[in-house]
Design a protein around this motif. Structure first.
Motif: not given
Lengths: 361, 311
Positions: A61-74
């Protein structure tokens, strides 16, 4: 051979450097980078999945760039992953689990020009806010559906660990049940795990075997909903819509929708208006909501629910408004009294109608 | 507790114990041949996801079983190659296999998360046998894979203790040099046993996704492969004891939840520990004398790579 390889590697490095530099030229939204640290896999169908759906929607929608990191231990790994996101150029980072709190605080101190939002914590800084959903409001509404559906007046509830969040949820659900069916009880089984398909199924089956005909959950997977459907019982899920898993017996679920919230925060941050507030949004903001209804939910029940939903949204009334008695029949909240947010955040007692114990099981 | 509740408890116990049984029977054969494979959890997960993907795409249960079993076997073949051909450390390779399998299954399963399928196992009651009180309902009104697991017990016991193939397997695990000298292809026997173990773990995975939980989610086995490994020691490498042990561990898995549901509060953590505590108890108290020496019943050359050239 080694020489050729090293030359190639150097060229690749230079090229990537050049690309990064060229990316920093213009002022388009594409250059606004937002990072997400997830505690679970995006394919969990539950909590992390709902965060990621919102991330994808807002990015588009906003045309921004996103990154994600999954399954990160606490643990310390969280700090490393935040550093990586900062190095990628993220100016706003969401950390989506309680256990990320101290690492987020540490990184917020280290990178004062990056803004942070931490889910479900209580520590803030100039560039760090927190957000949380009043899931108990949606659970209360789900309780109405369950209270109307039960015939045995015994409703089962599988829950992970006895902490204020789950206890508050069970209490809210039970108040919803008893608002339409004062005879019904809510029987709690602690599974001691957030997600374990076999144990969630076994916990659900145990409740059904004990005479429950509706089951609710504070678990991360749809295993309980599937087990209830197989046994011909009614069920409510959690996190995301689970209607496809139980087309017959599904009642509804308290679920998340982070899209509006993420859009607002990201837009504000882009305009330099980031706010380090502590938000605890409820049904009125749409961060928590009730899923669509299954086929067995009657119009009468739907009306009851929408009335209560409107009342909660209006702000005139909330779930934990007295008189409320505890399991032993003692009045804990007097008539007309309303629990404060602080009291709710530390709630470790069951309301009347819950069968089970808040002691660690 | 009335009779119907006991029947319900027994039925749930048998279903909960079946993945343990399938996987531990496979591991018994693997270990009898002298190879220790700690990768059961990983092989189970890969079998589970492979079976589920196949069921979703082909709508054929038979094909799903086949692919799930083969996927487990393929995973075990990696372990066999590393440990038998390359003589790698079996503990390290097995642990690596579990970590690899956990990641690989999550990766492969990305597209079928949340996808519903009707290609599932259903209860297939056996007429006659089913009407035996309590036991009939528990053992003979289950999904077909439960019967497969039960049938495998006498079959494997017979093969291992009464046939020449079983003799070769056992001697490869006890004394591979002597077995080799007797003209038996030790490597082929060990490869076969290891791959068979993987296939059984794959079948246990298929049971989880298509007969028990009826869905795929990441890490669906959640440690059940490790319980199967512990169970092999608990059963002292005996298929019959593995049958009893699987159902006992299955009972332990559900009993705490069942008690809570009827209002009896017992810490569930205690029940989660029990399979391991029971195994430790067997290791401490269950060692007997074999040929005048104290032994836990493990094959003598278990986890020792066989090297023809070694003296």
């Amino acid at each position: 051979m080694k020489k050729i390889l090293s030359v190639l590697l150097c060229v690749a490095l230079l090229a990537s450097f050049g690309l990064t530099m060229s990316g920093c030229q213009s002022d388009s939204p594409k250059n606004f980078k937002v990072g997400f640290i997830y505690v679970g896999p995006v394919g969990d169908e539950g909590f992390t999945y709902m965060h990621d759906l919102a991330r994808q929607a807002v990015e588009k929608e906003l045309g921004i760039t996103t990154y994600y990191v999954e399954s990160v231990p606490e643990g310390a790994e969280c700090a490393t992953q935040i550093e990586n996101l900062v190095k990628k150029g993220c100016k706003l980072i969401f950390t989506t689990s309680y256990g990320f709190m101290d690492y987020t605080v540490e990184m917020a101190e280290k990178y004062p020009d990056v803004n942070f939002m931490h889910f479900s914590g209580y520590k803030t800084a100039a560039n760090l806010g927190t957000y949380m959903g009043r899931m108990y409001q949606a659970r209360y509404l789900a309780g109405i559906a369950a209270g109307k559906a039960t015939k045995t007046n015994k409703i089962g509830y599988t829950a992970a660990m006895p902490i204020p969040e789950t206890v508050r949820g069970i209490d809210a659900f039970t108040l919803g049940v008893r608002s339409v069916n004062p005879e019904a009880t809510v029987n709690v089984v602690w599974t001691n795990t957030w997600v374990d398909a076999a144990i969630e199924k076994q916990g659900t089956e145990s409740l059904l075997a004990a005479g429950c005909d509706v089951v609710a959950q504070h678990q991360d997977s749809a295993a309980g909903v599937i087990a209830a459907e197989a046994a011909g019982a009614y069920s409510t899920g959690y996190h995301s819509s689970m209607i496809a898993k139980a087309p017959k017996g599904y009642l509804t679920s308290p679920i998340w929708n982070f899209t509006d919230y993420y859009r607002t925060v990201i837009k504000d941050a882009m305009e330099g208006k980031f706010s380090n507030e502590r938000v605890w949004y409820g049904l009125d903001n749409g961060l928590v909501l009730l899923d669509q209804f299954g086929p067995s939910v009657t119009d009468e029940t739907k009306t009851l629910i929408s009335e209560k939903e409107a009342l909660i949204k209006s702000g005139d009334w909330d779930v934990f408004t007295g008189p409320i008695k505890d399991q032993d029949g003692n009045v804990k909240i007097a008539e007309g009294q309303k629990m404060t947010d602080d009291e709710m955040e530390n709630m470790m007692w069951f309301v009347e109608g819950v069968v089970g114990s808040v002691e660690a099981k | 507790m009335d009779l119907s509740m006991i029947t319900g408890l027994m039925t749930a116990m048998v279903a909960a114990g079946t993945p343990y049984l399938l996987a531990s029977l496979g591991e018994i054969v693997t270990e009898k041949g002298g190879i220790l494979n700690l990768g059961v959890e990983g092989m189970m997960l890969v079998g589970a996801v492979a079976g589920y993907i196949t069921a979703v795409k082909s709508n054929s249960l038979l094909l799903a079983i086949l692919v799930g079993v083969l996927a487990g076997g393929l995973m075990a073949a990696i372990h066999a190659f590393l440990c038998i051909t390359l003589k790698a450390n079996q503990v390290v390779s097995g642990l690596a296999l579990t970590i690899f399998g956990t990641g690989l299954s999550a990766f492969l399963g990305k597209d079928v998360v949340g996808v519903v399928t009707d290609t599932l196992f259903h209860n297939a009651p056996i007429p006659g046998l089913r009407s035996i009180p309590v036991v009939g309902e528990a053992l003979f009104n289950q999904t077909p894979l439960v019967y497969v697991a039960i049938l495998m017990v006498p079959v494997l016991w017979f093969v291992l203790s009464k046939t020449s193939l079983g003799m070769k397997i056992r001697s490869a695990g006890e004394n591979p040099a002597a077995t080799d000298a007797a003209g038996v292809n030790v490597f082929a026997v060990q490869y076969g046993c290891t791959i068979f173990g993987g296939m059984m773990a794959g079948l246990a995975g298929v049971f989880l996704t298509l007969a028990y939980n009826n869905t795929w989610m990441e890490n669906i086995s959640a440690g059940q492969g490790w319980i199967a490994v512990a169970l092999v020691i608990f059963a002292r490498w005996n298929p019959w004891k593995a049958l009893l042990g699987s159902y006992l561990f299955g009972l332990v898995a559900i009993l705490g939840l069942r008690l809570q549901a009827v209002g009896i509060s017992i810490p569930t953590q205690l029940f989660n520990m029990l399979p391991y505590l029971l195994t430790l108890a067997v290791m401490i108290f269950g060692t007997g004398k074999v040929g005048g020496k104290r032994s836990d019943g493990a094959p003598a050359s278990l986890s020792v790579p066989y090297d023809r050239e070694a003296r």
